[in-house]
Design a protein around this motif. Structure first.
Motif, mmCIF file in Angstrom:
data_model
loop_
_atom_site.group_PDB
_atom_site.id
_atom_site.type_symbol
_atom_site.label_atom_id
_atom_site.label_comp_id
_atom_site.label_asym_id
_atom_site.label_seq_id
_atom_site.Cartn_x
_atom_site.Cartn_y
_atom_site.Cartn_z
ATOM 1 N N ILE A 1 0.856 -1.190 0.000
ATOM 2 C CA ILE A 1 0.000 0.000 0.000
ATOM 3 C C ILE A 1 0.891 1.238 0.000
ATOM 4 N N ASP A 2 0.660 2.161 -0.938
ATOM 5 C CA ASP A 2 1.418 3.401 -0.991
ATOM 6 C C ASP A 2 1.121 4.240 0.250
ATOM 7 N N ALA A 3 2.125 4.997 0.721
ATOM 8 C CA ALA A 3 1.997 5.768 1.956
ATOM 9 C C ALA A 3 2.315 7.234 1.704
ATOM 10 N N ILE A 4 1.879 8.059 2.660
ATOM 11 C CA ILE A 4 2.211 9.484 2.653
ATOM 12 C C ILE A 4 2.553 9.872 4.087
ATOM 13 N N LEU A 5 3.518 10.775 4.250
ATOM 14 C CA LEU A 5 3.924 11.219 5.580
ATOM 15 C C LEU A 5 2.839 12.104 6.165
ATOM 16 N N ASP A 6 2.220 11.629 7.237
ATOM 17 C CA ASP A 6 1.124 12.347 7.887
ATOM 18 C C ASP A 6 1.647 13.382 8.883
ATOM 19 N N SER A 7 2.635 12.998 9.688
ATOM 20 C CA SER A 7 3.133 13.927 10.696
ATOM 21 C C SER A 7 4.557 13.577 11.116
ATOM 22 N N ILE A 8 5.243 14.608 11.592
ATOM 23 C CA ILE A 8 6.568 14.478 12.187
ATOM 24 C C ILE A 8 6.430 15.021 13.599
ATOM 25 N N SER A 9 6.740 14.208 14.587
ATOM 26 C CA SER A 9 6.618 14.690 15.961
ATOM 27 C C SER A 9 7.923 14.480 16.713
ATOM 28 N N GLY A 10 8.075 15.217 17.797
ATOM 29 C CA GLY A 10 9.249 15.117 18.644
ATOM 30 C C GLY A 10 10.208 16.277 18.486
ATOM 31 N N VAL A 11 10.141 16.981 17.362
ATOM 32 C CA VAL A 11 11.062 18.091 17.109
ATOM 33 C C VAL A 11 10.780 19.241 18.078
ATOM 34 N N ASP A 12 9.527 19.662 18.182
ATOM 35 C CA ASP A 12 9.177 20.769 19.081
ATOM 36 C C ASP A 12 9.494 20.422 20.530
ATOM 37 N N VAL B 1 11.925 15.414 3.971
ATOM 38 C CA VAL B 1 10.544 14.930 3.954
ATOM 39 C C VAL B 1 9.640 16.047 4.460
ATOM 40 N N GLU B 2 8.375 16.011 4.031
ATOM 41 C CA GLU B 2 7.429 17.062 4.421
ATOM 42 C C GLU B 2 6.056 16.451 4.676
ATOM 43 N N GLU B 3 5.446 16.867 5.777
ATOM 44 C CA GLU B 3 4.117 16.374 6.127
ATOM 45 C C GLU B 3 3.118 16.636 5.004
ATOM 46 N N ASP B 4 2.259 15.663 4.753
ATOM 47 C CA ASP B 4 1.181 15.738 3.756
ATOM 48 C C ASP B 4 1.681 15.952 2.326
ATOM 49 N N VAL B 5 2.983 15.811 2.084
ATOM 50 C CA VAL B 5 3.543 15.987 0.752
ATOM 51 C C VAL B 5 4.374 14.771 0.345
ATOM 52 N N THR B 6 5.238 14.322 1.252
ATOM 53 C CA THR B 6 6.165 13.240 0.930
ATOM 54 C C THR B 6 5.439 11.903 0.866
ATOM 55 N N THR B 7 5.508 11.281 -0.311
ATOM 56 C CA THR B 7 4.882 9.975 -0.502
ATOM 57 C C THR B 7 5.944 8.881 -0.474
ATOM 58 N N LEU B 8 5.500 7.672 -0.199
ATOM 59 C CA LEU B 8 6.394 6.522 -0.168
ATOM 60 C C LEU B 8 5.661 5.357 -0.822
ATOM 61 N N ASP B 9 5.995 5.109 -2.079
ATOM 62 C CA ASP B 9 5.352 4.040 -2.832
ATOM 63 C C ASP B 9 5.779 2.683 -2.287
ATOM 64 N N SER B 10 4.977 1.690 -2.594
ATOM 65 C CA SER B 10 5.286 0.324 -2.199
ATOM 66 C C SER B 10 6.665 -0.070 -2.725
ATOM 67 N N LYS B 11 7.454 -0.706 -1.854
ATOM 68 C CA LYS B 11 8.807 -1.207 -2.177
ATOM 69 C C LYS B 11 9.786 -0.080 -2.501
ATOM 70 N N ASP B 12 9.510 1.106 -1.973
ATOM 71 C CA ASP B 12 10.377 2.256 -2.211
ATOM 72 C C ASP B 12 10.951 2.753 -0.884
ATOM 73 N N THR B 13 11.941 3.655 -0.970
ATOM 74 C CA THR B 13 12.648 4.171 0.198
ATOM 75 C C THR B 13 12.623 5.692 0.204
ATOM 76 N N ASN B 14 12.490 6.279 1.397
ATOM 77 C CA ASN B 14 12.656 7.716 1.613
ATOM 78 C C ASN B 14 13.811 7.907 2.574
ATOM 79 N N GLN B 15 14.426 9.079 2.520
ATOM 80 C CA GLN B 15 15.432 9.427 3.511
ATOM 81 C C GLN B 15 15.109 10.800 4.074
ATOM 82 N N ALA B 16 15.126 10.874 5.399
ATOM 83 C CA ALA B 16 14.950 12.137 6.109
ATOM 84 C C ALA B 16 16.280 12.477 6.750
ATOM 85 N N THR B 17 16.590 13.754 6.815
ATOM 86 C CA THR B 17 17.805 14.192 7.490
ATOM 87 C C THR B 17 17.409 14.956 8.743
ATOM 88 N N VAL B 18 17.910 14.482 9.882
ATOM 89 C CA VAL B 18 17.679 15.159 11.154
ATOM 90 C C VAL B 18 18.976 15.879 11.504
#
Length: 184
Positions: A99-110, A127-144
């Protein structure tokens, strides 16, 4: 007698009319039966963090054995040596489900940024809330990134705070993408 026959006839006519209405209603009333089946087939949900690694370290060190992650959260503990020092960490998220996904929220930063020392500031990029998608069998990278930011308004940050390390737990919450044809 005629009046009585007339009344009887009216009563019988009303009874027959009511019976016809009842029979007509029963004849016209039908049960609508809809049958069908639905299945999600072999659909599966399996979005999780699979790796954390140090990125650019500028006057910073990672506290030994402090990089940790579970399915949706990553924890970092960093020591910064001087104002302007920074550290970045690359967090890898993998969608092993169908199932394809989308980033709903990022928490813990505040929460992390409100914890002392407030001069050590966390941020998330890539990555960005409500914008960044993650298709099935795919990878995203976030930088903290954590940076020692002097607070010019209060004059703090230029002197060394009592503690020059900070720990944060950042959570990336993905949900099912309602528009899987739209990608980032």
């Amino acid at each position: 007698m005629r009046e009585k026959n007339k009344r009887t006839f009216i009563i019988i006519a009303l009874v027959v009319t009511i019976l016809f209405i009842g029979v007509g209603y029963a004849a016209l009333r039908q049960a609508l039966i809809i049958t069908g089946t639905a299945s999600i087939g072999d659909a599966s949900w399996d979005v999780k963090i699979t790796d954390i690694r140090e990125g650019t370290m500028n006057g910073a060190t990672t506290v030994e054995d402090s990089l940790d992650f579970d399915n949706t959260s990553a924890t970092f503990s960093t020591v910064l040596a001087y104002p302007g020092a920074s550290a970045s960490y690359v967090v890898t998220i993998y969608n092993n489900g169908s199932i394809d996904a989308i980033l709903d929220s990022i928490s813990g930063v505040d929460t992390a940024n409100q914890t002392a020392p407030t001069e050590l500031v966390f941020s998330v990029s890539g990555v960005e809330e409500d914008v960044t998608t993650l298709d099935s069998k795919d990878t995203n990278q976030a930088t903290v990134t954590v940076t020692w930011v002097p607070n010019e308004a209060t004059g703090t940050g230029e002197t060394i705070p009592t503690t020059t390390s900070k720990t944060a737990t950042i959570t990336l919450n993905y949900v099912q993408n309602p528009n899987p044809d739209e990608t980032n």
